[in-house]
Write an enzyme that holds these catalytic residues in place. Structure first.
Site, PDB file in Angstrom:
ATOM      1  N   SER A 414      31.097 -24.476 101.366  1.00  0.00           N
ATOM      2  CA  SER A 414      31.475 -25.679 101.247  1.00  0.00           C
ATOM      3  C   SER A 414      31.971 -26.219  99.959  1.00  0.00           C
ATOM      4  CB  SER A 414      30.155 -26.636 101.542  1.00  0.00           C
ATOM      5  OG  SER A 414      30.366 -27.998 102.004  1.00  0.00           O
ATOM      6  N   GLN A 492      40.488 -28.969  98.371  1.00  0.00           N
ATOM      7  CA  GLN A 492      39.954 -30.335  98.622  1.00  0.00           C
ATOM      8  C   GLN A 492      40.533 -31.163  97.659  1.00  0.00           C
ATOM      9  OE1 GLN A 492      36.129 -32.186  98.064  1.00  0.00           O
ATOM     10  NE2 GLN A 492      35.868 -32.017 100.445  1.00  0.00           N
ATOM     11  N   TYR A 573      33.900 -41.965  97.845  1.00  0.00           N
ATOM     12  CA  TYR A 573      35.254 -41.897  96.788  1.00  0.00           C
ATOM     13  C   TYR A 573      36.298 -42.805  97.692  1.00  0.00           C
ATOM     14  CZ  TYR A 573      32.413 -37.953  95.041  1.00  0.00           C
ATOM     15  OH  TYR A 573      31.433 -37.312  94.422  1.00  0.00           O
ATOM     16  N   GLY A 718      26.839 -24.901 101.487  1.00  0.00           N
ATOM     17  CA  GLY A 718      27.103 -25.239 100.184  1.00  0.00           C
ATOM     18  C   GLY A 718      25.887 -24.438  99.356  1.00  0.00           C
ATOM     19  N   ARG A 719      24.793 -25.230  99.082  1.00  0.00           N
ATOM     20  CA  ARG A 719      23.513 -24.778  98.327  1.00  0.00           C
ATOM     21  C   ARG A 719      23.400 -23.276  98.652  1.00  0.00           C
ATOM     22  NH1 ARG A 719      22.996 -30.219  98.866  1.00  0.00           N
ATOM     23  NH2 ARG A 719      22.514 -31.642  97.028  1.00  0.00           N
TER      24      ARG A 719
END
Length: 794
Positions: A414, A492, A573, A718-719
């Site tokens: 991710s 991205q 965002y 991700g993590r």
């Protein structure tokens, strides 16, 4: 102690018996407004874990219950005219009336003062006269309602209607009848509780309920104990085939909307809530009776262990709350699944059954494989066949095609902001970071959000694609990934909007820079949160400028050699803030309705789509829900995703939240996956667009379960990849998988086997002379087939 108990249901009675058993000197009084033989409902179900606790706490109650149990291991799912049986589950059920009789007898044996047909005195009077007041007075607890400012209850009425019924048809297993009718999908939850009958719960979404005409009795008020006979007759007619000539039984049966009850506190002085008064969990994952009796055991134990009531009640809530909240998370997932069951009606039979069984996320693929290996193998074969693949392999290692890009497996690294660039230029850190993740086995590695301009950065450490120098540095990283791995790499691109000009994450996340700030922009002059900079509302010229910056970034991403591009329209965002009514307060054609809020993000996307090479996939990342009362919902997200897909998006990367600082997300394992599930089934699957699930996915078992159930096409972690950069390789080793779905770099191949440890080295000797037959492996399939006069019942 002097103990007052308001409510003579199983929770209150069991607590009374336990306290008297612990110390016969306790004076325990139970008030119950109904008669001792009044009971609403039919059967109650217990898990083996709960039964073990009951046996340890009170062998008399446990023994009496065991004599009455109906036991079985199978679940039968009836879908599209076929029955699928899955075994190895383990259920024990009995009649609610019988359970109350057992507990009433036990209380009488222990000299509990039982006062039936009696309304309890006022709670404040009880609190003054007794050491402890137990509110076991149910979901509509009068005691809880007396002190709302203390307990702070939250009542969440759900979207489906259900009716609790019984039948004299004795089921052999847990039965799910999923019936597609002319009005929509209806379902039956059924299970045996004795040799004479079964529970028969009918449930459907309120829209289906109204379409079928069940709302004809909506305005009628039925007194306690009186059933909605008109609706019951209609249920019997609709489910005549399933009932096979047997009767429908009623007991205060009427339509209900399930209400999830939560309380910020369960105690007020010496008053404590228990069972449904404190919390509810949807009937589709178990029994409220089970939870209440577990509460009783924990409360009695804490009172026994702590001499002061206040300390005991604090210990009880501290111990019990995490257990209840875990159950409620599972129940929430389950009830939401049944509320949206109609979206799965076109699934293939085996996938639908797996989806149903894993709906709460408590049961997973590995769990089912242990319980019923045959069904797990059938799930694997069905998934491979549906994908048009010959090889049966773990779902995560099956290939997937997005547009013209073939991925070797379904694992995505991710996007994760690293805040480690200088002037937007990625350096050696990014080479090692992304190169290492690519060599770790994932099918697709995503960059962090690459900013389209200097003013579009989140922090001074964010990477960019607004210069050729940045493009060339990204090209070096892309080349490294392609040379050293078989992973694809995607960029991205995004603009920070009102969340820009902030400190590096480890210096104060979302906190404005103390100096060298730059101006932030947004759809409206609304700050992200307290202390955040107020953005400048964008005019047409600013919107055109930023749109061109996205186009230029897309061109440079293509020139750098990226395999895939993702437009970031999530997490508050810039594009995300246009989509959300929380941030977008515009009065022109770019604000107000969802159609208007979509207008600018779609303009940007269309411009990027025109620039990005047609043969390469283009994705959009969305925040599916805002986690705020006036924010976007998952229904809005489905509409937003559908709009991007209609404009040419090859896939949707489904995240949530981070729209504003005061959001209140409901964190938990795989907590965002249901949003991906909705988008996939409502808009993406039919259009052939990919859906990526993200959010607290951390085990290969969860990845496989999500994919096999059809909740997403890919899973982004991700993590988890920060914890273990070679997570995908290790997942292959753990599953004994070797095949095209994962490639060990030549330099790493000596590590394909898990290193030995003390646990794996130890070979245990035989230490029993005679084997215990009870310890032998139990059969996978056990049916409830009571015998009556030598003949099976049913």
């Amino acid at each position: 102690m002097k103990i007052a108990i308001v409510g003579g249901g199983p929770g209150g009675l069991y607590f009374a018996a336990l306290m008297k058993q612990l110390d016969p000197a306790h004076q325990v009084t139970v008030w119950e407004r109904n008669a001792p033989d009044d009971t609403f409902g039919f059967g109650v179900v217990f898990s083996d874990e709960t039964l073990g606790g009951i046996e340890n706490a009170d062998t008399v109650v446990a023994g009496a219950m065991a004599e009455r149990f109906a036991r079985w291991t199978d679940i039968d799912i009836h879908f599209k005219g076929e029955q699928t049986t899955v075994g190895g589950q383990g259920f024990a059920a009995m009649g609610r009336k019988e359970l109350l009789e057992i507990l009433q007898r036990r209380c009488a044996q222990l000299d509990v003062d039982l006062r039936f047909r009696t309304t309890a005195p006022d709670v404040e009077e009880l609190s003054a006269q007794y050491d402890l007041v137990l509110a076991a007075d149910g979901v509509n607890s009068g005691i809880r309602n007396r002190f709302p400012e203390v307990f702070e209850p939250t009542l969440d009425p759900r979207k489906s209607k259900f009716m609790w019924l019984g039948t004299d048809l004795v089921f052999e297993a847990f039965e799910f009848f999923v019936k597609e009718t002319e009005w929509g999908v209806m379902q039956i939850h059924g299970y045996p509780y004795s040799d004479e009958g079964s529970t028969f719960i009918v449930e459907m979404h309120e829209d289906v309920w109204r379409a079928a005409g069940f709302d004809a009795t909506e305005d009628q008020v039925f007194p306690p104990g009186v059933s909605d006979e008109e609706s019951v007759a209609r249920v019997a007619e609709i489910f005549a085939e399933e009932l096979a000539g047997h009767a429908v039984l009623t007991n205060n049966s009427k339509w209900i909307n399930f209400t999830t009850v939560r309380n910020e506190s369960w105690r007020h002085g010496n008053v404590v809530l228990l069972g449904d008064a404190a919390h509810t969990a949807h009937f589709s994952i178990g029994s409220g009776t089970k939870l209440a009796m577990e509460d009783s055991l924990a409360l009695a134990a804490c009172l026994h262990e702590h001499p002061e009531v206040a300390d005991a009640l604090e210990a009880y809530e501290t111990e019990r709350r995490p257990v209840v909240e875990s159950t409620q998370r599972a129940a929430q997932a389950s009830l939401e699944w049944f509320e949206t069951i109609g979206q799965y009606k076109d699934q293939e039979r085996v996938q639908f059954c797996f989806n149903l069984l894993t709906r709460s996320r408590r049961i997973t693929y590995d769990n089912l494989k242990l319980r019923d290996p045959g069904f797990a193998a059938e799930v694997d074969r069905a998934f491979a066949a549906e994908q048009g693949l010959e090889q049966v392999a773990p779902a995560m290692f099956q290939p997937y095609r997005i547009g013209n890009l073939q991925l070797k497996n379904r694992v995505v690294v991710s996007p994760m902001d690293m805040y480690s660039a200088v002037d937007g230029v990625p350096g050696d850190f990014h080479l090692v970071h992304l190169g290492g993740k690519a060599m770790g086995g994932a099918g697709l590695v995503m960059t962090e959000m690459v900013c389209v301009s200097a003013a579009g950065r989140i922090t001074p450490g964010c990477t960019g694609l607004w210069t050729d120098e940045q493009r060339d540095s990204w090209g070096r990283i892309v080349d490294h990934v392609h040379e050293r791995s078989t992973a694809a790499i995607g960029a991205q691109i995004g603009h920070s909007g009102r969340k820009g000009s902030t400190r590096l994450m480890w210096e104060g996340i979302d906190q404005p820079l103390p100096e060298d700030n730059w101006e932030t922009v947004g759809p409206s002059a609304v700050p992200y949160g307290e202390g955040s900079a107020v953005p400048r509302e964008m005019d047409r010229a600013a919107m055109d400028e930023v749109k061109q910056q996205f186009v230029d970034a897309a061109r440079r991403a293509a020139e750098a050699g990226f395999d895939l591009l993702e437009v970031h329209a999530a997490h508050g965002y810039l594009l995300s803030s246009f989509l959300s009514p929380v941030a977008n307060h515009r009065a022109d054609e770019y604000g107000g309705s969802l159609e208007n809020r979509l207008r600018y993000p779609l303009e940007v996307f269309d411009a990027v789509r025109a620039e990005w090479p047609a043969g390469k996939p283009l994705l959009v990342r969305l925040s599916a829900v805002d986690w705020l009362p006036d924010g976007n919902t998952v229904e809005d997200a489905a509409e937003i995703a559908g709009a991007f897909i209609a404009h040419g998006a090859d896939g949707i990367d489904v995240s949530s939240g981070q729209i504003a600082q005061d959001e209140k997300p409901q964190f938990g394992r795989s907590y965002q996956t249901p949003f991906a599930d909705v988008i996939r089934h409502r808009v993406a699957q039919e259009a052939g667009a990919a859906v990526i699930a993200v959010g607290a996915i951390s085990t290969y078992d969860d990845v496989n379960s999500i994919l096999l159930a059809g909740r997403a096409d890919l899973c982004a972690l991700g993590r988890t990849h920060l914890y273990d950069p070679q997570w995908t390789l290790h997942a292959a080793a753990e599953q004994d998988y070797r095949g095209p779905g994962v490639d060990w770099p030549q330099q790493f191949r000596a590590g394909r086997r898990k290193p030995p440890s003390a646990r794996t080295d130890a070979v245990r000797p035989r230490l029993s002379l005679v084997r215990d037959p009870l310890a032998e492996e139990q059969p996978t399939h056990v049916r409830w087939t009571p015998q009556r006069m030598g003949q099976p019942v049913g």
